[in-house]
Design a protein around this motif. Sequence first.
Motif, PDB file in Angstrom:
ATOM      1  N   ASP A   1       0.826  -1.211   0.000  1.00 53.87           N
ATOM      2  CA  ASP A   1       0.000   0.000   0.000  1.00 53.87           C
ATOM      3  C   ASP A   1       0.863   1.264   0.000  1.00 53.87           C
ATOM      4  N   GLY A   2       1.984   1.193  -0.725  1.00 54.14           N
ATOM      5  CA  GLY A   2       2.855   2.352  -0.843  1.00 54.14           C
ATOM      6  C   GLY A   2       3.739   2.624   0.351  1.00 54.14           C
ATOM      7  N   GLN A   3       3.711   1.734   1.359  1.00 57.32           N
ATOM      8  CA  GLN A   3       4.483   1.933   2.579  1.00 57.32           C
ATOM      9  C   GLN A   3       5.495   0.805   2.763  1.00 57.32           C
ATOM     10  N   VAL A   4       6.677   1.172   3.270  1.00 54.88           N
ATOM     11  CA  VAL A   4       7.680   0.162   3.613  1.00 54.88           C
ATOM     12  C   VAL A   4       7.266  -0.488   4.927  1.00 54.88           C
ATOM     13  N   GLN A   5       7.320  -1.802   4.972  1.00 52.60           N
ATOM     14  CA  GLN A   5       6.965  -2.548   6.162  1.00 52.60           C
ATOM     15  C   GLN A   5       7.971  -3.682   6.360  1.00 52.60           C
ATOM     16  N   GLY A   6       7.822  -4.395   7.477  1.00 52.94           N
ATOM     17  CA  GLY A   6       8.634  -5.585   7.702  1.00 52.94           C
ATOM     18  C   GLY A   6       9.396  -5.562   9.011  1.00 52.94           C
ATOM     19  N   LEU A   7       9.812  -6.735   9.410  1.00 51.21           N
ATOM     20  CA  LEU A   7      10.552  -6.903  10.659  1.00 51.21           C
ATOM     21  C   LEU A   7      11.850  -6.089  10.644  1.00 51.21           C
ATOM     22  N   ALA A   8      12.638  -6.244   9.585  1.00 51.89           N
ATOM     23  CA  ALA A   8      13.928  -5.542   9.517  1.00 51.89           C
ATOM     24  C   ALA A   8      13.724  -4.035   9.413  1.00 51.89           C
ATOM     25  N   TYR A   9      12.674  -3.614   8.706  1.00 49.61           N
ATOM     26  CA  TYR A   9      12.377  -2.184   8.616  1.00 49.61           C
ATOM     27  C   TYR A   9      12.048  -1.618   9.995  1.00 49.61           C
ATOM     28  N   ASP A  10      11.211  -2.324  10.755  1.00 54.17           N
ATOM     29  CA  ASP A  10      10.841  -1.848  12.089  1.00 54.17           C
ATOM     30  C   ASP A  10      12.061  -1.753  13.005  1.00 54.17           C
ATOM     31  N   VAL A  11      12.945  -2.743  12.916  1.00 60.61           N
ATOM     32  CA  VAL A  11      14.159  -2.723  13.737  1.00 60.61           C
ATOM     33  C   VAL A  11      15.043  -1.545  13.336  1.00 60.61           C
ATOM     34  N   THR A  12      15.235  -1.358  12.029  1.00 56.54           N
ATOM     35  CA  THR A  12      16.103  -0.281  11.546  1.00 56.54           C
ATOM     36  C   THR A  12      15.549   1.088  11.904  1.00 56.54           C
ATOM     37  N   LYS A  13      14.256   1.272  11.709  1.00 61.89           N
ATOM     38  CA  LYS A  13      13.623   2.560  12.020  1.00 61.89           C
ATOM     39  C   LYS A  13      13.730   2.869  13.516  1.00 61.89           C
ATOM     40  N   THR A  14      13.470   1.872  14.349  1.00 66.90           N
ATOM     41  CA  THR A  14      13.575   2.064  15.795  1.00 66.90           C
ATOM     42  C   THR A  14      15.000   2.408  16.193  1.00 66.90           C
ATOM     43  N   LEU A  15      15.962   1.704  15.624  1.00 65.86           N
ATOM     44  CA  LEU A  15      17.377   1.950  15.912  1.00 65.86           C
ATOM     45  C   LEU A  15      17.770   3.380  15.552  1.00 65.86           C
ATOM     46  N   VAL A  16      17.413   3.793  14.351  1.00 66.71           N
ATOM     47  CA  VAL A  16      17.789   5.119  13.858  1.00 66.71           C
ATOM     48  C   VAL A  16      17.156   6.216  14.711  1.00 66.71           C
TER      49      VAL A  16
ATOM     50  N   GLN B   1      26.274   0.506  19.255  1.00 67.50           N
ATOM     51  CA  GLN B   1      26.003   0.583  20.691  1.00 67.50           C
ATOM     52  C   GLN B   1      24.502   0.682  20.960  1.00 67.50           C
ATOM     53  N   GLU B   2      23.789   1.429  20.141  1.00 67.18           N
ATOM     54  CA  GLU B   2      22.346   1.558  20.322  1.00 67.18           C
ATOM     55  C   GLU B   2      21.653   0.228  20.049  1.00 67.18           C
ATOM     56  N   PHE B   3      22.165  -0.529  19.083  1.00 71.65           N
ATOM     57  CA  PHE B   3      21.591  -1.844  18.813  1.00 71.65           C
ATOM     58  C   PHE B   3      21.801  -2.770  20.010  1.00 71.65           C
ATOM     59  N   THR B   4      22.970  -2.706  20.603  1.00 74.01           N
ATOM     60  CA  THR B   4      23.235  -3.495  21.811  1.00 74.01           C
ATOM     61  C   THR B   4      22.259  -3.128  22.915  1.00 74.01           C
ATOM     62  N   ALA B   5      21.976  -1.835  23.062  1.00 73.37           N
ATOM     63  CA  ALA B   5      21.018  -1.386  24.072  1.00 73.37           C
ATOM     64  C   ALA B   5      19.612  -1.904  23.770  1.00 73.37           C
ATOM     65  N   MET B   6      19.244  -1.942  22.488  1.00 74.92           N
ATOM     66  CA  MET B   6      17.934  -2.471  22.095  1.00 74.92           C
ATOM     67  C   MET B   6      17.812  -3.952  22.449  1.00 74.92           C
ATOM     68  N   THR B   7      18.915  -4.664  22.356  1.00 70.12           N
ATOM     69  CA  THR B   7      18.911  -6.085  22.707  1.00 70.12           C
ATOM     70  C   THR B   7      18.772  -6.260  24.223  1.00 70.12           C
ATOM     71  N   LYS B   8      19.504  -5.443  24.961  1.00 70.16           N
ATOM     72  CA  LYS B   8      19.485  -5.561  26.421  1.00 70.16           C
ATOM     73  C   LYS B   8      18.124  -5.204  27.016  1.00 70.16           C
ATOM     74  N   ASP B   9      17.453  -4.200  26.453  1.00 71.43           N
ATOM     75  CA  ASP B   9      16.164  -3.801  27.019  1.00 71.43           C
ATOM     76  C   ASP B   9      14.976  -4.522  26.372  1.00 71.43           C
ATOM     77  N   GLN B  10      15.288  -5.539  25.540  1.00 70.84           N
ATOM     78  CA  GLN B  10      14.267  -6.418  24.949  1.00 70.84           C
ATOM     79  C   GLN B  10      13.463  -5.767  23.816  1.00 70.84           C
ATOM     80  N   THR B  11      13.850  -4.570  23.371  1.00 71.15           N
ATOM     81  CA  THR B  11      13.125  -3.934  22.261  1.00 71.15           C
ATOM     82  C   THR B  11      13.219  -4.784  20.997  1.00 71.15           C
ATOM     83  N   LEU B  12      14.405  -5.273  20.704  1.00 71.00           N
ATOM     84  CA  LEU B  12      14.589  -6.108  19.516  1.00 71.00           C
ATOM     85  C   LEU B  12      13.732  -7.361  19.593  1.00 71.00           C
ATOM     86  N   GLN B  13      13.779  -8.044  20.721  1.00 71.22           N
ATOM     87  CA  GLN B  13      13.036  -9.291  20.874  1.00 71.22           C
ATOM     88  C   GLN B  13      11.532  -9.064  20.727  1.00 71.22           C
TER      89      GLN B  13
END
Length: 260
Positions: free
Chosen positions: A50-65, A233-245
């Motif tokens: 529907d004209g929008q980027v979606q997906g697991l990797a997209y959500d992880v990347t957007k959150t990280l950035v 480092q931010e990705f490591t923090a996302m892993t530690k606080d369970q955001t990635l999971q």
Amino acid sequence: MRTSLVLAPTLLALALHSAVALAQNKSAAQKPVLKGVTSAETYPYNFQKDGQVQGLAYDVTKTLVERAGYQLQVDIVPWPRALQLAQTEGGTMIFSVARTAARERIYHWIGPITTSEVWLYKLSSRADIQITELRDVNPYLIGDIAGNSTLSLIKSLGYRVDTAPSNISNCNKFKIGRVDLIPFDPNGVDTFLQTCGIDPRQVEKVLHLPRDTALYIGLSKNTPADLVTQLQQEFTAMTKDQTLQKIVLRWKQTQMNTKK
């Protein structure tokens, strides 16, 4: 005078609201932009709907950035083009990309985001295709995507392969029998087949290929070292606080619901 007394607080509130909104918009606009490149057809990791980027990797990347204080600007391009852009343009992120030996020195790596399996699929109507072990694949033609990490695996096994510029064009060849088998990750194959116009019940999982790999975010080698370190480092923090999971779990549940 009564009218003035009533209007003044209202006008003041409106002015304050406008000032806050303007400040918020200005703050958002001032955030530096990081460019991401991906393809439109890698289910469920990154795709366009529907004209929008979606997906697991997209959500992880957007959150990280965003957690690192940036905005993410994503360009949808053919996968070979995405790989090229992420190699040559500093600060450009590519997702999701398999970390293979051939790519190891090409990118800086952030991850892993999740893991991916590779299976061969055939049309259920193709009773002529009988496969129980790796050597049984030899007589058949596999369709794959130009630039895909599975190409090196398929070639190393001695199989014949016919490449296409996109998953959709590869699927179209698969539908009409121009290729016999296609490799795909079971996590996203049902969604992909529906997008491609095939009922998943018409396709059969045939054989697991001997390569399961982790998926990463890749960064151009031209990217400043301090930015690479900050994102790692931010990705490591996302892993530690369970955001990635939590993001991974949400997408796994989405895939389970898709199959029902």
